[in-house]
Scaffold this active site. Structure first.
Site, PDB file in Angstrom:
ATOM      1  CB  CYS A  60      18.928  -4.965 -22.616  1.00 37.54           C
ATOM      2  SG  CYS A  60      19.333  -4.693 -20.697  1.00 37.54           S
ATOM      3  NE  ARG A 109      17.071  -7.793 -12.289  1.00 39.82           N
ATOM      4  CZ  ARG A 109      16.166  -7.017 -12.339  1.00 39.82           C
ATOM      5  NH1 ARG A 109      15.695  -6.306 -11.479  1.00 39.82           N
ATOM      6  NH2 ARG A 109      15.385  -7.403 -13.464  1.00 39.82           N
ATOM      7  NE  ARG A 130      15.563  16.757 -25.226  1.00 40.30           N
ATOM      8  CZ  ARG A 130      13.964  16.576 -25.134  1.00 40.30           C
ATOM      9  NH1 ARG A 130      13.641  15.360 -25.208  1.00 40.30           N
ATOM     10  NH2 ARG A 130      13.299  17.841 -24.540  1.00 40.30           N
ATOM     11  NE  ARG A 154      19.774   7.571 -27.050  1.00 33.38           N
ATOM     12  CZ  ARG A 154      20.629   7.355 -28.136  1.00 33.38           C
ATOM     13  NH1 ARG A 154      21.103   6.093 -28.256  1.00 33.38           N
ATOM     14  NH2 ARG A 154      21.128   8.324 -28.827  1.00 33.38           N
ATOM     15  CD  GLU A 180      18.333   4.230 -29.222  1.00 37.35           C
ATOM     16  OE1 GLU A 180      17.595   4.855 -29.663  1.00 37.35           O
ATOM     17  OE2 GLU A 180      18.201   3.769 -28.147  1.00 37.35           O
ATOM     18  CE1 TYR A 205      19.261  12.199 -22.563  1.00 38.79           C
ATOM     19  CE2 TYR A 205      18.036  13.420 -21.107  1.00 38.79           C
ATOM     20  CZ  TYR A 205      17.895  12.439 -22.068  1.00 38.79           C
ATOM     21  OH  TYR A 205      16.718  12.187 -22.568  1.00 38.79           O
ATOM     22  NE  ARG A 264      14.879   8.285 -22.720  1.00 33.03           N
ATOM     23  CZ  ARG A 264      15.323   8.614 -23.744  1.00 33.03           C
ATOM     24  NH1 ARG A 264      14.436   9.372 -24.669  1.00 33.03           N
ATOM     25  NH2 ARG A 264      16.594   8.394 -24.382  1.00 33.03           N
TER      26      ARG A 264
END
Length: 120
Positions: free
Chosen positions: A74, A62, A115, A89, A77, A107, A6
């Site tokens: 893509c 890319r 997080r 994210r 959220e 992050y 993540r």
């Protein structure tokens, strides 16, 4: 073993240049910290908060050498009230022998609040 790696980063403005630059920066760090090779990646999911619409963040992948054929998707959220804005994210699905606790999630910028226990 397939593992999820993540990452998240925020941008200050909704511009194509900032979206691509931030996504590439996050991916460069994810790749470096985890020793990820493109041919070991099954797929990548990238989500953005609703105010980000100037470009597809997948464009940044890319620009990475060897990532031409990695499937990337893509999506938006879900707009939870009070959630972090201007956030990109990523979930990288990578084949690795690393244990869950050996994976380094990334992050950056204001996304650290998502997080704080997993800071790189």
């Amino acid at each position: 073993m397939l593992r999820g790696v993540r990452g998240a980063i925020t941008i200050e403005e909704n511009t194509e240049a900032l979206i691509v630059e931030a996504t590439k920066r996050m991916m460069d760090e994810l790749i470096s910290l985890n020793g990820i090779e493109a041919d070991k990646v099954a797929s990548v999911f990238i989500s953005v908060t609703e105010e980000i619409d100037a470009a597809f963040p997948a464009k940044a992948l890319r620009l990475l050498e060897g990532w031409t054929y990695v499937p990337v998707m893509c999506m938006r959220e879900i707009p939870v009230v009070g959630s972090l804005k201007n956030c990109i994210r990523v979930m990288v699905h990578v084949n690795t022998e690393k244990k869950q606790e050996e994976i380094h999630h990334v992050y950056l910028e204001k996304a650290i609040v998502l997080r704080p226990d997993l800071k790189a």
